[in-house]
Design an enzyme around this catalytic site. Sequence first.
Site, PDB file in Angstrom:
ATOM      1  N   ALA A  62     -84.810  18.870 107.969  1.00  0.00           N
ATOM      2  CA  ALA A  62     -83.659  18.580 107.108  1.00  0.00           C
ATOM      3  C   ALA A  62     -83.242  19.749 106.225  1.00  0.00           C
ATOM      4  O   ALA A  62     -82.378  19.578 105.368  1.00  0.00           O
ATOM      5  CB  ALA A  62     -83.971  17.371 106.226  1.00  0.00           C
ATOM      6  N   ASN A  63     -83.829  20.916 106.414  1.00  0.00           N
ATOM      7  CA  ASN A  63     -83.457  22.031 105.542  1.00  0.00           C
ATOM      8  C   ASN A  63     -82.164  22.727 105.973  1.00  0.00           C
ATOM      9  O   ASN A  63     -81.585  23.504 105.221  1.00  0.00           O
ATOM     10  CB  ASN A  63     -84.586  23.058 105.453  1.00  0.00           C
ATOM     11  CG  ASN A  63     -84.919  23.667 106.802  1.00  0.00           C
ATOM     12  OD1 ASN A  63     -85.678  23.086 107.567  1.00  0.00           O
ATOM     13  ND2 ASN A  63     -84.368  24.832 107.110  1.00  0.00           N
ATOM     14  N   ILE A  66     -77.831  19.889 111.313  1.00  0.00           N
ATOM     15  CA  ILE A  66     -77.537  18.461 111.390  1.00  0.00           C
ATOM     16  C   ILE A  66     -78.499  17.654 110.522  1.00  0.00           C
ATOM     17  O   ILE A  66     -78.101  16.672 109.883  1.00  0.00           O
ATOM     18  CB  ILE A  66     -77.603  17.996 112.859  1.00  0.00           C
ATOM     19  CG1 ILE A  66     -76.515  18.702 113.680  1.00  0.00           C
ATOM     20  CG2 ILE A  66     -77.444  16.484 112.971  1.00  0.00           C
ATOM     21  CD1 ILE A  66     -76.641  18.511 115.179  1.00  0.00           C
ATOM     22  N   SER A 190     -80.272  14.456 123.299  1.00  0.00           N
ATOM     23  CA  SER A 190     -79.169  15.311 123.739  1.00  0.00           C
ATOM     24  C   SER A 190     -78.686  14.840 125.098  1.00  0.00           C
ATOM     25  O   SER A 190     -79.441  14.225 125.864  1.00  0.00           O
ATOM     26  CB  SER A 190     -79.641  16.765 123.833  1.00  0.00           C
ATOM     27  OG  SER A 190     -78.687  17.570 124.503  1.00  0.00           O
ATOM     28  N   TYR A 221     -86.626  22.353 127.657  1.00  0.00           N
ATOM     29  CA  TYR A 221     -85.811  21.671 126.651  1.00  0.00           C
ATOM     30  C   TYR A 221     -85.233  20.379 127.222  1.00  0.00           C
ATOM     31  O   TYR A 221     -85.289  19.321 126.579  1.00  0.00           O
ATOM     32  CB  TYR A 221     -84.687  22.588 126.188  1.00  0.00           C
ATOM     33  CG  TYR A 221     -83.736  21.940 125.205  1.00  0.00           C
ATOM     34  CD1 TYR A 221     -84.088  21.762 123.871  1.00  0.00           C
ATOM     35  CD2 TYR A 221     -82.480  21.488 125.629  1.00  0.00           C
ATOM     36  CE1 TYR A 221     -83.217  21.167 122.977  1.00  0.00           C
ATOM     37  CE2 TYR A 221     -81.599  20.890 124.735  1.00  0.00           C
ATOM     38  CZ  TYR A 221     -81.976  20.731 123.412  1.00  0.00           C
ATOM     39  OH  TYR A 221     -81.109  20.130 122.527  1.00  0.00           O
TER      40      TYR A 221
END
Length: 345
Positions: A62-63, A66, A190, A221
């Site tokens: 969260a730094n 999104i 995603s 990924y």
Amino acid sequence: QSIYISHVNKRTTYTDPRLAFAVDVIESRKVSVRQRFDASSTTDQVLMGSDLTGKVAIVTGANSGIGFETARALACHGARVVLACRDLEKANNAISDIKSSRDDVKVIAIQLDLCSLQSIQNFADDFLKLKWPLHILVLNAGVFMLPWQLTEDGIERTFAANHVGHFRLTQLLRDVLLRSAPARVVVVSSESHRFPSVVEEAMNLDKLSPSENNFRGMAQYNRTKLCNVLFSNELHRRMAGLGVTCNSLHPGNMVYTSISDSSYLFKFFFFLARPFTKSLKQAAACSVFVATAPELEGIGGLYFNNCFRCEPSEPASDPTAATRLWTITEDLINDRLAKTETNKS
């Protein structure tokens, strides 16, 4: 003449802004619901009129990007938010940025490295010491196109950060989620989850944690994003009856964040695409919608894109693959924890 005042930004209007999002349509004594939001919707629009006072949320990663916008939106509407971040300095800077939007927000940071089982344990211990409930768990953090590397626990790094770490974190927070029910788990996946075309991708540990010679960053990924949807579905199956629901989502295509920093080529592509992709507020809107929408209370096991339910890939919908992935991940974690204990003794 009526005057409406927003409790968030104190803006005054002469028309009720909530009317733009009215959704109940009565037809022949039946109530149908149309889509409220779309690809252009922002977090502020999704949460307009919402009061999350009394809710406690954790947002991983969260730094920035999104995750930051998700945490900011939840906090500015009254939720108490924990920023779960690897870099505490960046997390504290993010808190300062959030407080610049609204100075009475309730936000703290706790260190979390999803590539370390010990760090995940420490985070869970620190959170549980607060004796807070947990109503919203947003599994947002992710990595992209990292070179092959093993974590301190001997797990391939992309697999650890994107799947195993979140799986373990949810395990450790399971009891507090149940005590806080109704609660929601939000898994940021995603559309890349569609590229692995067979369920074997999620049922073979050699594929999920490949050797250096067999490693392809993009393929890895994609596999971990498939794991996200499968994990979300299986978690919902196991916990929905206990008051905890789980849904997964796609935030947007090639959103310009720090996730592409590990590849100069992809960072360049993301930069070129920036004018044509979602803003951070638009990309985080789906996470916020899934975490808070009243119409999703008690509903889970779904996949969302543009704040609306859509069908995931066929492999992602396979319940056998979801169960198998759960078992593989659980066994992997238990094996690594056992080895750590053996080394200590």
